[in-house]
Design a protein around this motif. Structure first.
Motif, PDB file in Angstrom:
ATOM      1  N   PHE A  24      94.381  32.575 -28.341  1.00 10.02           N
ATOM      2  CA  PHE A  24      93.658  31.342 -28.019  1.00 10.02           C
ATOM      3  C   PHE A  24      94.018  30.876 -26.618  1.00 10.02           C
ATOM      4  N   TRP A  25      95.316  30.844 -26.319  1.00 13.66           N
ATOM      5  CA  TRP A  25      95.775  30.353 -25.018  1.00 13.66           C
ATOM      6  C   TRP A  25      95.437  31.316 -23.888  1.00 13.66           C
ATOM      7  N   GLN A  26      95.491  32.614 -24.151  1.00 16.25           N
ATOM      8  CA  GLN A  26      95.101  33.588 -23.125  1.00 16.25           C
ATOM      9  C   GLN A  26      93.620  33.422 -22.777  1.00 16.25           C
ATOM     10  N   ALA A  27      92.770  33.206 -23.786  1.00 18.08           N
ATOM     11  CA  ALA A  27      91.346  32.983 -23.524  1.00 18.08           C
ATOM     12  C   ALA A  27      91.152  31.702 -22.711  1.00 18.08           C
ATOM     13  N   ALA A  28      91.901  30.657 -23.034  1.00  8.09           N
ATOM     14  CA  ALA A  28      91.787  29.391 -22.290  1.00  8.09           C
ATOM     15  C   ALA A  28      92.124  29.604 -20.817  1.00  8.09           C
ATOM     16  N   LYS A  29      93.114  30.462 -20.538  1.00  9.03           N
ATOM     17  CA  LYS A  29      93.446  30.778 -19.139  1.00  9.03           C
ATOM     18  C   LYS A  29      92.248  31.350 -18.393  1.00  9.03           C
ATOM     19  N   GLU A  30      91.349  32.000 -19.144  1.00 10.21           N
ATOM     20  CA  GLU A  30      90.147  32.608 -18.571  1.00 10.21           C
ATOM     21  C   GLU A  30      88.925  31.698 -18.713  1.00 10.21           C
ATOM     22  N   ASP A  31      89.170  30.422 -19.011  1.00 13.88           N
ATOM     23  CA  ASP A  31      88.090  29.443 -19.208  1.00 13.88           C
ATOM     24  C   ASP A  31      87.136  29.843 -20.331  1.00 13.88           C
ATOM     25  N   ARG A  32      87.706  30.369 -21.412  1.00 11.32           N
ATOM     26  CA  ARG A  32      86.914  30.752 -22.580  1.00 11.32           C
ATOM     27  C   ARG A  32      87.467  30.041 -23.803  1.00 11.32           C
ATOM     28  N   LEU A  33      86.570  29.535 -24.650  1.00 10.13           N
ATOM     29  CA  LEU A  33      86.970  28.918 -25.904  1.00 10.13           C
ATOM     30  C   LEU A  33      86.716  29.914 -27.023  1.00 10.13           C
ATOM     31  N   PHE A  44      86.557  31.089 -40.611  1.00 14.10           N
ATOM     32  CA  PHE A  44      87.237  30.648 -39.392  1.00 14.10           C
ATOM     33  C   PHE A  44      88.494  29.893 -39.772  1.00 14.10           C
ATOM     34  N   ARG A  45      89.518  30.025 -38.940  1.00 14.78           N
ATOM     35  CA  ARG A  45      90.755  29.290 -39.184  1.00 14.78           C
ATOM     36  C   ARG A  45      91.341  28.787 -37.872  1.00 14.78           C
ATOM     37  N   MET A  46      91.266  27.480 -37.739  1.00 12.42           N
ATOM     38  CA  MET A  46      91.860  26.807 -36.582  1.00 12.42           C
ATOM     39  C   MET A  46      92.671  25.644 -37.121  1.00 12.42           C
ATOM     40  N   PRO A  47      93.935  25.545 -36.798  1.00 10.37           N
ATOM     41  CA  PRO A  47      94.650  26.450 -35.911  1.00 10.37           C
ATOM     42  C   PRO A  47      94.833  27.823 -36.557  1.00 10.37           C
ATOM     43  N   PRO A  48      95.054  28.834 -35.717  1.00 10.22           N
ATOM     44  CA  PRO A  48      95.245  30.189 -36.231  1.00 10.22           C
ATOM     45  C   PRO A  48      96.467  30.265 -37.140  1.00 10.22           C
ATOM     46  N   THR A  49      96.338  31.025 -38.199  1.00 11.18           N
ATOM     47  CA  THR A  49      97.421  31.192 -39.169  1.00 11.18           C
ATOM     48  C   THR A  49      97.626  32.672 -39.459  1.00 11.18           C
ATOM     49  N   PRO A  50      98.791  33.030 -40.026  1.00 14.25           N
ATOM     50  CA  PRO A  50      99.048  34.444 -40.321  1.00 14.25           C
ATOM     51  C   PRO A  50      98.131  35.026 -41.398  1.00 14.25           C
ATOM     52  N   PHE A  51      97.662  34.170 -42.328  1.00 16.98           N
ATOM     53  CA  PHE A  51      96.834  34.632 -43.433  1.00 16.98           C
ATOM     54  C   PHE A  51      95.554  33.811 -43.503  1.00 16.98           C
ATOM     55  N   CYS A  52      94.476  34.442 -43.911  1.00 19.98           N
ATOM     56  CA  CYS A  52      93.230  33.726 -44.147  1.00 19.98           C
ATOM     57  C   CYS A  52      93.406  32.793 -45.344  1.00 19.98           C
ATOM     58  N   PRO A  53      93.042  31.513 -45.223  1.00 19.70           N
ATOM     59  CA  PRO A  53      93.187  30.593 -46.348  1.00 19.70           C
ATOM     60  C   PRO A  53      92.207  30.901 -47.487  1.00 19.70           C
ATOM     61  N   ASN A  54      91.197  31.709 -47.214  1.00 18.02           N
ATOM     62  CA  ASN A  54      90.197  32.030 -48.223  1.00 18.02           C
ATOM     63  C   ASN A  54      90.547  33.298 -49.007  1.00 18.02           C
ATOM     64  N   CYS A  55      90.878  34.382 -48.294  1.00 22.68           N
ATOM     65  CA  CYS A  55      91.113  35.669 -48.976  1.00 22.68           C
ATOM     66  C   CYS A  55      92.517  36.231 -48.757  1.00 22.68           C
ATOM     67  N   GLN A  56      93.340  35.544 -47.990  1.00 16.09           N
ATOM     68  CA  GLN A  56      94.720  35.913 -47.675  1.00 16.09           C
ATOM     69  C   GLN A  56      94.854  37.177 -46.825  1.00 16.09           C
ATOM     70  N   SER A  57      93.768  37.638 -46.240  1.00 15.97           N
ATOM     71  CA  SER A  57      93.832  38.794 -45.345  1.00 15.97           C
ATOM     72  C   SER A  57      94.644  38.442 -44.104  1.00 15.97           C
ATOM     73  N   TRP A  62      88.787  37.434 -32.812  1.00 12.94           N
ATOM     74  CA  TRP A  62      88.625  36.218 -32.018  1.00 12.94           C
ATOM     75  C   TRP A  62      87.176  36.106 -31.581  1.00 12.94           C
ATOM     76  N   ALA A  63      86.510  35.078 -32.082  1.00 14.06           N
ATOM     77  CA  ALA A  63      85.097  34.864 -31.767  1.00 14.06           C
ATOM     78  C   ALA A  63      84.960  33.989 -30.527  1.00 14.06           C
ATOM     79  N   GLN A  64      84.137  34.442 -29.605  1.00  9.99           N
ATOM     80  CA  GLN A  64      83.805  33.658 -28.413  1.00  9.99           C
ATOM     81  C   GLN A  64      82.895  32.515 -28.831  1.00  9.99           C
TER      82      GLN A  64
END
Length: 141
Positions: A24-33, A44-57, A62-64
């Motif tokens: 997330f922060w590297q993309a921000a350095k490049e002016d990308r959200l 989608f999971r924001m803030p980013p987490t180690p596991f998906c809250p829906n399926c635990q994957s 990273w979606a632009q």
């Protein structure tokens, strides 16, 4: 005239990263959200987490994003330690092209009394400490 909302001076903003947030922060350095998205189920999971809250994957992609958001909630803050004259609009923002994801940031360049839930805003990136950039938002258009 009311002072326009601003952000903290960049040199006062410090972040830390970890393997889950660094993209997330590297993309921000490049002016990308971007937003973390489960590569398994698409949640989608924001803030980013180690596991998906829906399926635990653990799989993530990273979606632009387009850089637009909608004010979900906000608070006007008058003064900050050491900066008594600053006015901040701290906001929780919904990301329309990342359904279910929200981001906490500041809305700037606006009269704080004019901010409303449902306002459309757009991202801009502001330099902060250690060479990073912070996504901030201003009224769209």
């Amino acid at each position: 005239m009311t002072a326009l909302a601003t952000a903290l001076p960049g040199e006062n903003v410090h972040i830390t990263t970890d393997p889950y947030t660094e993209p997330f922060w590297q993309a921000a350095k490049e002016d990308r959200l971007v937003a973390a998205k489960c590569a398994g189920c698409g949640t989608f999971r924001m803030p980013p987490t180690p596991f998906c809250p829906n399926c635990q994957s653990r799989e993530v992609e990273w979606a632009q994003l387009a850089g637009r958001a909608v004010v979900y909630s906000f608070s006007v803050v008058h003064g900050f330690p050491g900066l008594p004259d600053i006015t901040l609009v701290a906001a929780v923002l919904e990301l329309p092209d990342a359904p279910g994801a929200r981001l906490v940031s500041n809305v700037i360049d606006v009269d704080p009394a004019q901010v409303r839930i449902g306002d459309e805003v757009e991202v801009l990136f502001s330099p902060i400490a250690e060479g990073w950039k912070l996504p901030l938002f201003r009224p769209a258009g």
